[in-house]
Design an enzyme around this catalytic site. Structure first.
Site, mmCIF file in Angstrom:
data_model
loop_
_atom_site.group_PDB
_atom_site.id
_atom_site.type_symbol
_atom_site.label_atom_id
_atom_site.label_comp_id
_atom_site.label_asym_id
_atom_site.label_seq_id
_atom_site.Cartn_x
_atom_site.Cartn_y
_atom_site.Cartn_z
ATOM 1 N N LYS A 44 41.220 34.236 34.884
ATOM 2 C CA LYS A 44 40.357 34.181 33.692
ATOM 3 C C LYS A 44 39.202 35.131 33.952
ATOM 4 O O LYS A 44 38.234 34.795 34.627
ATOM 5 C CB LYS A 44 39.850 32.752 33.489
ATOM 6 C CG LYS A 44 39.597 32.337 32.046
ATOM 7 C CD LYS A 44 38.625 33.197 31.271
ATOM 8 C CE LYS A 44 37.186 32.813 31.521
ATOM 9 N NZ LYS A 44 36.237 33.785 30.933
ATOM 10 N N CYS B 84 25.885 40.092 43.840
ATOM 11 C CA CYS B 84 25.405 38.819 44.391
ATOM 12 C C CYS B 84 24.723 39.051 45.732
ATOM 13 O O CYS B 84 23.923 38.238 46.160
ATOM 14 C CB CYS B 84 26.571 37.851 44.521
ATOM 15 S SG CYS B 84 28.004 38.591 45.267
ATOM 16 N N GLU C 216 17.512 34.245 41.209
ATOM 17 C CA GLU C 216 18.328 35.456 41.186
ATOM 18 C C GLU C 216 18.132 36.202 39.865
ATOM 19 O O GLU C 216 18.338 35.637 38.793
ATOM 20 C CB GLU C 216 19.801 35.079 41.355
ATOM 21 C CG GLU C 216 20.686 36.289 41.512
ATOM 22 C CD GLU C 216 22.140 35.918 41.774
ATOM 23 O OE1 GLU C 216 22.646 34.999 41.113
ATOM 24 O OE2 GLU C 216 22.747 36.558 42.639
HETATM 25 P P1 ADP Z 1 27.336 35.118 34.444
HETATM 26 O O1 ADP Z 1 26.128 34.354 33.985
HETATM 27 O O2 ADP Z 1 27.085 35.988 35.589
HETATM 28 O O3 ADP Z 1 28.153 35.727 33.351
HETATM 29 P P2 ADP Z 1 29.044 32.839 34.689
HETATM 30 O O4 ADP Z 1 29.068 31.969 35.872
HETATM 31 O O5 ADP Z 1 28.577 32.253 33.411
HETATM 32 O O6 ADP Z 1 28.238 34.082 35.147
HETATM 33 O O7 ADP Z 1 30.459 33.464 34.424
HETATM 34 C C1 ADP Z 1 31.389 33.763 35.418
HETATM 35 C C2 ADP Z 1 32.760 33.396 34.930
HETATM 36 O O8 ADP Z 1 32.797 31.997 34.674
HETATM 37 C C3 ADP Z 1 33.179 34.053 33.619
HETATM 38 O O9 ADP Z 1 34.561 34.369 33.674
HETATM 39 C C4 ADP Z 1 32.907 32.981 32.595
HETATM 40 O O10 ADP Z 1 33.699 33.088 31.429
HETATM 41 C C5 ADP Z 1 33.296 31.753 33.377
HETATM 42 N N1 ADP Z 1 32.682 30.512 32.862
HETATM 43 C C6 ADP Z 1 31.470 30.366 32.290
HETATM 44 N N2 ADP Z 1 31.271 29.086 31.940
HETATM 45 C C7 ADP Z 1 32.377 28.393 32.292
HETATM 46 C C8 ADP Z 1 32.792 27.043 32.200
HETATM 47 N N3 ADP Z 1 32.007 26.103 31.653
HETATM 48 N N4 ADP Z 1 34.010 26.709 32.687
HETATM 49 C C9 ADP Z 1 34.800 27.621 33.251
HETATM 50 N N5 ADP Z 1 34.483 28.917 33.354
HETATM 51 C C10 ADP Z 1 33.291 29.311 32.897
#
Ligand code: ADP
Length: 492
Positions: free
Chosen positions: A175, A284, A385
């Protein structure tokens, strides 16, 4: 505009929602591709398909040597298609072509290394304390692995997860980030070309909550390997815990880059710049806290400003460019708001401090490389961060003080130490609470060297031989070689 499909069970499929969303080019600020908006139905389809490929069909019949051969073929295909993949990533992500070209010539190594490792996983014969039994261990794959990746280095981080997961014999649902999904969809064409059986690698695109979470929650998912923010990582770990699923998490950092007075100053200045301005600070492992020994502080800052001011910003497709745009618009806003936070906290702005208005930046999401001095480690700008080109400089007195400041943060991903004193280098590397310590270098990674976080920076390790065991489980097999079955109510 390029319209993509998802890849499930060896087929290109439309999202069951029937809707697509736009992916933007951060340099132009314009949409360039349409990405399928996956949801729970697509996630269910992908996990079931991956589970079927794990239990039946050609994949579980293959030997580890055959899996290794497929991985090596995939590595070759990535190398042959490096230019195309790099250009896709630059268009979608704004990463520099100069960096991507290097990265994509390196990414095949993950497939070669773990391809080679696939058939070198060995159990043990246990010399038991009981006579009449033969006991051995074997390693088995987990099942369906969900790999959730962020937008900052999509193809590289996919390789870190996919190569060991497949080498171990799992099947995978990827994903990618909703901001940068195109490269995973281009890459998976090579997986198909390499000859992996249908369903072994699948790509579901979409938003985190809509497409990511159903993959995490799915009862047939065995493990989630995630790189991203600590907030999302926590949510994933909590959700996975309810189903007793395994997790590997690589989260954020607020890494200290520590320069002692006995360092080779020119090298350390280069290291400080590459620690925070390379990849526009969107890594990171960004060395976002520069700890300078008081005796060299002012002189070092002058040298740093002189070098940082030469950074060329502009089109990431140009090989001359050194600092590209920020990948996403929300991230662009977030960086600017952190710059305001630092100003309000009383840090001294020495360079940058806002959006880049240089003509070569066009309408892209550019932030000027920004340097603050006079930062106190308790300030938010030193604790949180930013994930952008914003450097906080913090002075320290001596080794003790440096260790205290370096560790006084909830993260522990990386750290840099610049010194010519080998004893000090070793002492510092022992005392810093971080998964990686670089001495007289910064931001070096390899497929061979374990990578991961202490404290809130994560769970588990990627890369290196041990990474394959993150995708395996151990079984202990007991064979009775001649013990009489005695009293059934007594444990043997
Ligand atoms: P950033 O803020 O750096 O975009 P995220 O942690 O939100 O980082 O996103 C990293 C990955 O996690 C992306 O592929 C995003 O779609 C996915 N993601 C974000 N929220 C969720 C969630 N609730 N469950 C599963 N995957 C998620």
């Amino acid at each position: 505009m390029q319209k993509y499909q998802m890849y499930i069970g060896g087929e290109w499929v439309a999202p069951s929602s029937g809707t697509w969303f736009e992916s933007f080019n951060p340099f132009t600020g314009e949409p360039w591709a349409l990405i399928p908006r996956g949801n729970a139905a697509d996630a269910d389809h992908a996990v079931r398909t991956a589970h079927a490929a794990f239990t039946d069909g050609p994949w579980p019949q293959m030997t580890a040597t055959q899996r290794g051969a497929l991985l090596r073929k995939l590595g070759d295909l990535v190398a042959q298609n490096a230019q195309h993949l790099a250009e896709t990533e630059v268009r979608d992500n704004g990463k520099l072509l100069a960096e991507m070209a290097g990265q994509l010539n390196y990414v095949p190594q993950w497939y070669y290394y773990f391809g080679g490792l696939a058939d070198k996983v060995q159990g043990a014969v246990i010399p038991l304390d009981k006579k009449g039994y033969f006991n051995f261990t074997r390693y088995e794959p987990l099942g369906v692995v969900v790999a959730i990746t962020p937008w900052n280095s999509p193809l590289m981080l996919t390789a870190w997860k996919l190569a060991p997961a497949l080498a171990a014999g799992n099947t995978v649902v990827i994903k990618p980030s909703e901001f940068t999904s195109a490269s995973a969809l281009e890459f998976v064409k090579l997986v198909e070309q390499a000859g992996f059986p249908a369903g072994v690698v699948n790509v579901v695109t979409g938003y985190g909550k809509e497409a990511g979470m159903p993959l995490v929650e799915h009862p047939l998912t065995a493990k989630i390997t995630f790189t991203g923010s600590d907030a999302t990582g926590r949510l994933i770990a909590e959700t996975a815990a309810r189903g007793f699923k395994k997790v590997g998490l690589e989260l954020g950092g607020k890494s200290p880059n520590i320069v002692f007075e006995d360092a080779v100053i020119e090298d350390a200045v280069n290291g400080a710049v590459s620690g925070i301005f390379a990849a526009t600070g969107q890594t990171c492992i960004a060395g976002s806290r520069l700890l300078l020994q008081e005796s060299i502080h002012d002189d070092f800052v002058e040298k740093l400003l002189t070098l940082a001011k030469t950074a060329k910003m502009g089109n990431p497709m140009s090989l001359e460019t050194q600092v590209g745009p920020v990948t996403t618009q929300p991230q662009y806003q977030k960086i600017l708001s952190y710059i305001d936070v630092a100003k309000n906290e009383g840090a001294t702005l020495r360079m940058g401090g806002g959006p880049a208005t240089r003509p070569e930046c066009g309408k892209g999401w550019f932030v000027e490389p920004t340097i603050f001095t006079g930062v106190d480690n308790n300030m938010r700008i030193a604790q949180e961060e930013v994930f952008g080109p914003v450097l906080s400089i913090i002075p320290f007195k001596d080794e003790e003080d440096a260790v205290r400041i370096a560790n006084d943060v909830r993260f522990g991903l990386g750290a840099g130490v610049w010194t010519r004193d080998v004893g000090r280098a070793i002492r510092m590397s022992e005392r810093i609470k971080a998964g990686t310590v670089w001495v007289n270098t910064y931001r070096a990674v390899s497929f061979m060297s374990p990578f991961g976080g202490y404290k809130d920076s994560g769970v588990g390790r990627e890369n290196g031989q041990s990474a394959i065991y993150e995708y395996l489980q151990m079984k202990s097999v007991w064979i009775n070689t001649g013990v009489k079955t005695g009293n059934p109510f007594v444990m043997r």
